[in-house]
Motif scaffolding. Sequence first.
Motif, PDB file in Angstrom:
ATOM      1  N   LYS A  69      33.278   3.955  21.377  1.00 13.30           N
ATOM      2  CA  LYS A  69      33.781   2.662  22.357  1.00 13.30           C
ATOM      3  C   LYS A  69      32.854   2.587  23.484  1.00 13.30           C
ATOM      4  O   LYS A  69      33.065   1.636  24.033  1.00 13.30           O
ATOM      5  N   TYR A  70      31.944   3.523  23.814  1.00 13.08           N
ATOM      6  CA  TYR A  70      31.206   3.355  24.905  1.00 13.08           C
ATOM      7  C   TYR A  70      29.645   3.077  24.369  1.00 13.08           C
ATOM      8  O   TYR A  70      28.630   3.224  25.150  1.00 13.08           O
ATOM      9  N   GLY A  71      29.602   2.420  23.059  1.00 11.92           N
ATOM     10  CA  GLY A  71      28.189   2.054  22.680  1.00 11.92           C
ATOM     11  C   GLY A  71      27.723   3.001  21.794  1.00 11.92           C
ATOM     12  O   GLY A  71      28.433   3.875  21.163  1.00 11.92           O
ATOM     13  N   LEU A  72      26.321   2.928  21.482  1.00 16.30           N
ATOM     14  CA  LEU A  72      25.867   3.502  20.316  1.00 16.30           C
ATOM     15  C   LEU A  72      25.223   4.792  20.722  1.00 16.30           C
ATOM     16  O   LEU A  72      24.562   4.775  22.067  1.00 16.30           O
ATOM     17  N   VAL A  73      25.226   5.837  20.120  1.00 18.56           N
ATOM     18  CA  VAL A  73      24.743   7.221  20.491  1.00 18.56           C
ATOM     19  C   VAL A  73      23.343   7.121  20.491  1.00 18.56           C
ATOM     20  O   VAL A  73      22.493   6.643  19.374  1.00 18.56           O
ATOM     21  N   ALA A  74      22.566   7.464  21.549  1.00 20.86           N
ATOM     22  CA  ALA A  74      21.103   7.453  21.793  1.00 20.86           C
ATOM     23  C   ALA A  74      20.606   8.843  21.894  1.00 20.86           C
ATOM     24  O   ALA A  74      19.320   8.836  21.557  1.00 20.86           O
ATOM     25  N   TRP A  75      21.232   9.557  22.684  1.00 19.69           N
ATOM     26  CA  TRP A  75      20.640  11.002  22.966  1.00 19.69           C
ATOM     27  C   TRP A  75      21.623  11.852  22.789  1.00 19.69           C
ATOM     28  O   TRP A  75      23.108  11.612  22.842  1.00 19.69           O
ATOM     29  N   ARG A  76      21.380  13.077  22.831  1.00 11.64           N
ATOM     30  CA  ARG A  76      22.344  14.357  22.938  1.00 11.64           C
ATOM     31  C   ARG A  76      21.909  15.465  23.754  1.00 11.64           C
ATOM     32  O   ARG A  76      20.550  15.478  23.775  1.00 11.64           O
ATOM     33  N   GLY A  77      22.977  16.052  24.514  1.00 13.29           N
ATOM     34  CA  GLY A  77      22.456  17.096  25.215  1.00 13.29           C
ATOM     35  C   GLY A  77      23.427  17.672  26.019  1.00 13.29           C
ATOM     36  O   GLY A  77      24.450  17.544  25.394  1.00 13.29           O
ATOM     37  N   THR A  78      23.489  18.236  27.006  1.00 12.23           N
ATOM     38  CA  THR A  78      24.471  18.829  27.691  1.00 12.23           C
ATOM     39  C   THR A  78      24.376  18.360  29.076  1.00 12.23           C
ATOM     40  O   THR A  78      23.423  18.177  30.025  1.00 12.23           O
ATOM     41  N   VAL A  79      25.526  18.705  30.022  1.00 12.42           N
ATOM     42  CA  VAL A  79      25.876  18.145  31.370  1.00 12.42           C
ATOM     43  C   VAL A  79      26.775  19.392  31.859  1.00 12.42           C
ATOM     44  O   VAL A  79      27.866  19.350  31.602  1.00 12.42           O
ATOM     45  N   GLY A  80      26.011  20.286  32.678  1.00 10.42           N
ATOM     46  CA  GLY A  80      26.796  21.103  33.270  1.00 10.42           C
ATOM     47  C   GLY A  80      27.244  22.216  32.286  1.00 10.42           C
ATOM     48  O   GLY A  80      28.253  22.843  32.172  1.00 10.42           O
ATOM     49  N   GLY A  81      26.331  22.187  30.950  1.00 10.20           N
ATOM     50  CA  GLY A  81      26.565  23.300  30.137  1.00 10.20           C
ATOM     51  C   GLY A  81      27.647  22.436  29.028  1.00 10.20           C
ATOM     52  O   GLY A  81      27.501  23.118  27.912  1.00 10.20           O
ATOM     53  N   ALA A  82      28.144  21.581  29.230  1.00 14.21           N
ATOM     54  CA  ALA A  82      29.032  20.797  28.204  1.00 14.21           C
ATOM     55  C   ALA A  82      28.502  19.868  27.359  1.00 14.21           C
ATOM     56  O   ALA A  82      27.628  18.998  27.757  1.00 14.21           O
ATOM     57  N   PRO A  83      28.627  20.101  26.069  1.00 12.37           N
ATOM     58  CA  PRO A  83      27.755  18.945  25.109  1.00 12.37           C
ATOM     59  C   PRO A  83      28.324  17.693  25.219  1.00 12.37           C
ATOM     60  O   PRO A  83      29.664  17.295  25.460  1.00 12.37           O
ATOM     61  N   VAL A  84      27.466  16.644  25.432  1.00 13.15           N
ATOM     62  CA  VAL A  84      27.710  15.213  25.288  1.00 13.15           C
ATOM     63  C   VAL A  84      26.757  14.284  24.629  1.00 13.15           C
ATOM     64  O   VAL A  84      25.762  14.839  24.185  1.00 13.15           O
ATOM     65  N   GLY A  88       0.768  -1.251  -0.174  1.00 13.80           N
ATOM     66  CA  GLY A  88       0.006  -0.005   0.061  1.00 13.80           C
ATOM     67  C   GLY A  88       0.630   1.354  -0.183  1.00 13.80           C
ATOM     68  O   GLY A  88       0.335   2.407   0.073  1.00 13.80           O
ATOM     69  N   THR A  89       1.961   1.278   0.068  1.00 11.56           N
ATOM     70  CA  THR A  89       3.078   2.630  -0.028  1.00 11.56           C
ATOM     71  C   THR A  89       3.237   2.861  -1.534  1.00 11.56           C
ATOM     72  O   THR A  89       3.275   2.167  -2.472  1.00 11.56           O
ATOM     73  N   ALA A  90       3.613   4.302  -1.483  1.00 13.59           N
ATOM     74  CA  ALA A  90       4.164   4.730  -2.695  1.00 13.59           C
ATOM     75  C   ALA A  90       5.606   4.611  -2.643  1.00 13.59           C
ATOM     76  O   ALA A  90       6.322   4.267  -1.725  1.00 13.59           O
ATOM     77  N   ALA A  91       6.539   4.964  -3.862  1.00 17.30           N
ATOM     78  CA  ALA A  91       7.811   4.708  -3.831  1.00 17.30           C
ATOM     79  C   ALA A  91       8.601   5.557  -2.796  1.00 17.30           C
ATOM     80  O   ALA A  91       8.072   6.867  -2.371  1.00 17.30           O
ATOM     81  N   GLY A  92       9.625   5.248  -2.066  1.00 10.55           N
ATOM     82  CA  GLY A  92      10.250   6.173  -1.246  1.00 10.55           C
ATOM     83  C   GLY A  92      11.662   5.643  -1.087  1.00 10.55           C
ATOM     84  O   GLY A  92      11.991   4.553  -1.333  1.00 10.55           O
ATOM     85  N   SER A  93      12.542   6.330  -0.200  1.00 12.05           N
ATOM     86  CA  SER A  93      13.756   5.731   0.158  1.00 12.05           C
ATOM     87  C   SER A  93      14.227   6.643   1.631  1.00 12.05           C
ATOM     88  O   SER A  93      13.797   7.724   1.546  1.00 12.05           O
ATOM     89  N   TYR A  94      15.136   6.070   2.072  1.00  7.11           N
ATOM     90  CA  TYR A  94      15.850   6.996   3.399  1.00  7.11           C
ATOM     91  C   TYR A  94      16.999   6.081   3.548  1.00  7.11           C
ATOM     92  O   TYR A  94      17.489   4.969   3.152  1.00  7.11           O
ATOM     93  N   ARG A  95      17.859   6.762   4.505  1.00  5.99           N
ATOM     94  CA  ARG A  95      19.164   6.418   4.787  1.00  5.99           C
ATOM     95  C   ARG A  95      19.118   5.969   6.302  1.00  5.99           C
ATOM     96  O   ARG A  95      18.754   6.988   6.938  1.00  5.99           O
ATOM     97  N   LEU A  96      19.321   4.748   6.992  1.00  2.00           N
ATOM     98  CA  LEU A  96      19.436   4.771   8.379  1.00  2.00           C
ATOM     99  C   LEU A  96      20.748   4.746   8.695  1.00  2.00           C
ATOM    100  O   LEU A  96      21.992   4.341   7.920  1.00  2.00           O
ATOM    101  N   GLN A  97      21.144   5.771   9.855  1.00  2.00           N
ATOM    102  CA  GLN A  97      22.305   5.836  10.181  1.00  2.00           C
ATOM    103  C   GLN A  97      22.563   5.579  11.766  1.00  2.00           C
ATOM    104  O   GLN A  97      21.435   5.951  12.492  1.00  2.00           O
ATOM    105  N   ALA A  98      23.412   4.875  12.188  1.00  2.00           N
ATOM    106  CA  ALA A  98      23.676   5.014  13.652  1.00  2.00           C
ATOM    107  C   ALA A  98      25.212   5.207  14.039  1.00  2.00           C
ATOM    108  O   ALA A  98      26.039   5.104  12.913  1.00  2.00           O
ATOM    109  N   LEU A  99      25.537   5.958  15.052  1.00  2.00           N
ATOM    110  CA  LEU A  99      26.820   6.292  15.389  1.00  2.00           C
ATOM    111  C   LEU A  99      27.433   5.500  16.517  1.00  2.00           C
ATOM    112  O   LEU A  99      26.506   5.255  17.669  1.00  2.00           O
ATOM    113  N   ARG A 100      28.389   4.874  16.376  1.00  2.00           N
ATOM    114  CA  ARG A 100      29.076   4.181  17.317  1.00  2.00           C
ATOM    115  C   ARG A 100      30.430   4.609  17.855  1.00  2.00           C
ATOM    116  O   ARG A 100      31.114   4.953  17.170  1.00  2.00           O
TER     117      ARG A 100
END
Length: 936
Positions: free
Chosen positions: A527-542, A513-525
């Motif tokens: 040494k501490y595992g896969l990136v799941a969230w982004r934010g700041t801790v004490g103002g520093a980006p993590v 039932g879908t129309a044509a389409g495409s996308y790219r799946l991306q995960a970032l890895r």
Amino acid sequence: MRPHLTHRRRAFRLAVVTAALATALAVGSPPVPAIGSTTTAATDDYCLGQCGDILPPGENGNATLIEILAHKTLGTRPPHSGDQLDRYANLVYNYAGLTDDQLSRFFDDAALGVPAGQVERTERPRSDVTIVRDRATGVPHITGTTRAGTMYGAGYAGAEDRLFVMDLMRHLGRGQLTSFAGGAPGNQALEQSVWRNSPYTEADLQAQVDRLRTQGTRGAQLYDDVASYVAGVNRYIADCMAGRYCPGEYVLSGHLDAITNAGGPQPFAPTDLIAIAGVVGGLFGGGGGGEMQSALVRIAARARYGAAEGDRVWTAFRAQNDPETVLTLHDGQSFPYGAAPADTSGVALPDAGSVNAEPVVYDRTGSAGATAGAQGVLPGLHIGADHQGMSNAVVISAAKSATGHPIAVFGPQTGYFSPQLLMVQELRGPGIAARGIAFAGLNLYVLIGRGLDYSWSATSAEQDITDTYAVPLCEPDGRPATVRSTAYRWHGQCLPMEVLERRNAWKPTLADGTAAGSYRLQALRTKYGLVAWRGTVGGAPVAFTSLRSTYRHEADSAIGFQMFNEPDAMATVDGFQRAAGAIGYAFNWFYVNSRDTGYFNSGLDPVRASGADPNLPVRADTAYEWRDFDPDANTAAYLSPAQHPHGVNQDYFISWNNKQAKDYSAADGNFSFGPVQRADLLDVRVRAALAGGGRLDRAGTVRVAEDAAVTDLRGEKVLGSLLRVLGSQPVTDPALAAAVTELTAWRDAGAKRIETAPGSKVYRHADAIRVFDAWWPLLVAAAFNADLGDGLYASLVGAMQVNESPSGGQQGDSGGGASPNEAQPHKGSSFQYGWWGYVDKDLRSVLGDPVAQPLPRRFCGGGDPAACRQVLLSTLGRAAAQPATQVYPADATCAAGDQWCADAIAQSPLGGITQPLIAWQNRPTYQQVVSFPAGR
């Protein structure tokens, strides 16, 4: 009700089927081997007729194009594709008064071998293996004269019964489901959730295969078993292509030309099994990773109440070690793990309002949607944050059994599909003898089932094997980092994140039932595992990463399953516990033989550093890493087997995804282990049956499990307190008084969701159930939101949904957005996650009842009984006024207002053969009832 043939329109459109009629005669049918006449019944089966099992709808999961067209036009089904559905469904109407002699009406004979006269057909795909199908169910009984032949036969029979499902699963495990099966929203959502949890490169998959050879004798044997199994799968593919009888779904989905025979299923490789194992492990054997949801609740609680009171509120709702919760090990055994340490120096709470989930979809083109009702080919599967509530077990010791031999009624809840993700088989060969179920594409071993004189099963355990690290971001050239930076700090270095990606495209010709389409799946890895969230801790980006102990170790657990299938390894309960201890995924395992019962909680539980709180994000610093952490191999120090919850010959064991033992803490994102939990439905019934010297037989144990399966947990455990608050004064409003009378009658009758008569499709106490379904989300919001405030209430709902009713249609004004599980209809499994424990504690506090470890505040009516009563009366009035059409909205299966249909279980199509709805029951998908009167 809408015709079931149109169920979600997520299988194959009738227009496509009609267009294929012209080519149907060009497609062949499987050859029919000669009917066997020799006896293959086992002479070493110690169950002596007391083992049964059931897996609806049926064993046969392959259908040719001709069979699919006949089903669509004439309503016929291939043999053994639906012959277990009625037997499974009808237990709900017949469990009261059930006797041992009647069990065969609702369970298949799970004896080993096939008696003379019961052989339906015999196949010999090569000289060292024979596959015998029995007349009753069509289950393959695979006997090899060599171990390699046994594995080859397992591959051949697995493909013969589940080839298209295997193909779906291997594409899903690689993040390529939409390219293979179309871009319906359900396919996209599932594919993306798998990619978040288990993204792998082809090199990653191959490395896991190669690593088997380094894991001793058993690992080397597993490597050889996989190779033989894959060879058997590919032999079936070659045979079905040559004979032109491959599953018709390949034609209907555009992968096989019915005229030229071009295309078709591609050969399998060992890496396909790793990809499938990543899906299965994420679905059913994961645990943890919810530190961010827990942190957001804590942050919101502090914002609402201040740090000290906010932490008390967070701790109470976290319910990590609630003394009132039901336990599998109930004799006081303590297995400390996962509790917050006194030293919390490693905690890295994100700054309020700074956190965003890491996207996985990029470069989207074409249609992002689909035609109405198109949900995809694997509806109902959820991974990651979508809580999984599955599987139960009731195990009775020899001392409490009516026969003096242990009894078990247990099985996994893996959803309902046509065909199932699971298949039943028997394997017999050198060093292997077992019958039971395995996932499609992983059936080289029986994963859950029985051996010569023992049986075993599992429930999902959900202990914490996944942690979240707050990883400082950086820029390689020394510029200031931002929250979108793609490099991170590791032991003083600024390292680039590894990019894992898949590109997917789907065509409008695919019948989803879908129309044509495409996308790219991306995960970032990292040494501490896969990136799941982004934010700041004490103002520093993590970047907040997800580190799972079983990631990149999907195949390792197969060694434990290998042992489960070996009679010599499993002869004793000690051997069973050693086998279960070899499994890295988080499961509760149960075992019976003729003498003993056993329990063991498996999982790679990492040993955490001092100062690392497993309930919250941890600073990515050497001091707070897992003990002996090796990021390149993703290994660490783990709890020893003796530190895992385990037991032998307890009077009884029950499990329904509940807390395992005292001090063994639930995974960080699991807020459900409070005073009311689904396993209470089993525990209270077993205790009552055994009280005063009572004993249970097999049928009595089935009655216990099935009575729990038709009971509304909220109605049995919480409605009494609600009625007490309402009844503290006379209810004068006639409409409200009538609702209270109906609810009281339903509660006094056991709060069951059962029909007036078999097949009536009308519930007893239907109006009370309607009112209660509507009332629950309303009363929860009204009782808690005012004090908690919108922000904290929404955070708590995000951590644990308010409701998980059978129909999934009652959202009310519960706030915080609807959980995917909460909104998912027709899935069977119910009442795992919800606010029943919170409501129960709060109402008992308001009523002045004793409450162990109460909530730090009284929420309903501010703790004033009269005000709380008014809150409940007001919401009850609103609920009673809701018509059934509002409480049970229409979907692609049911008309609005059809209460029975809204609850009913659908076998979601994974191919061209559909099945009718069955009545709701909260029960394992595959269920065994076993007792061994003899043993080796």
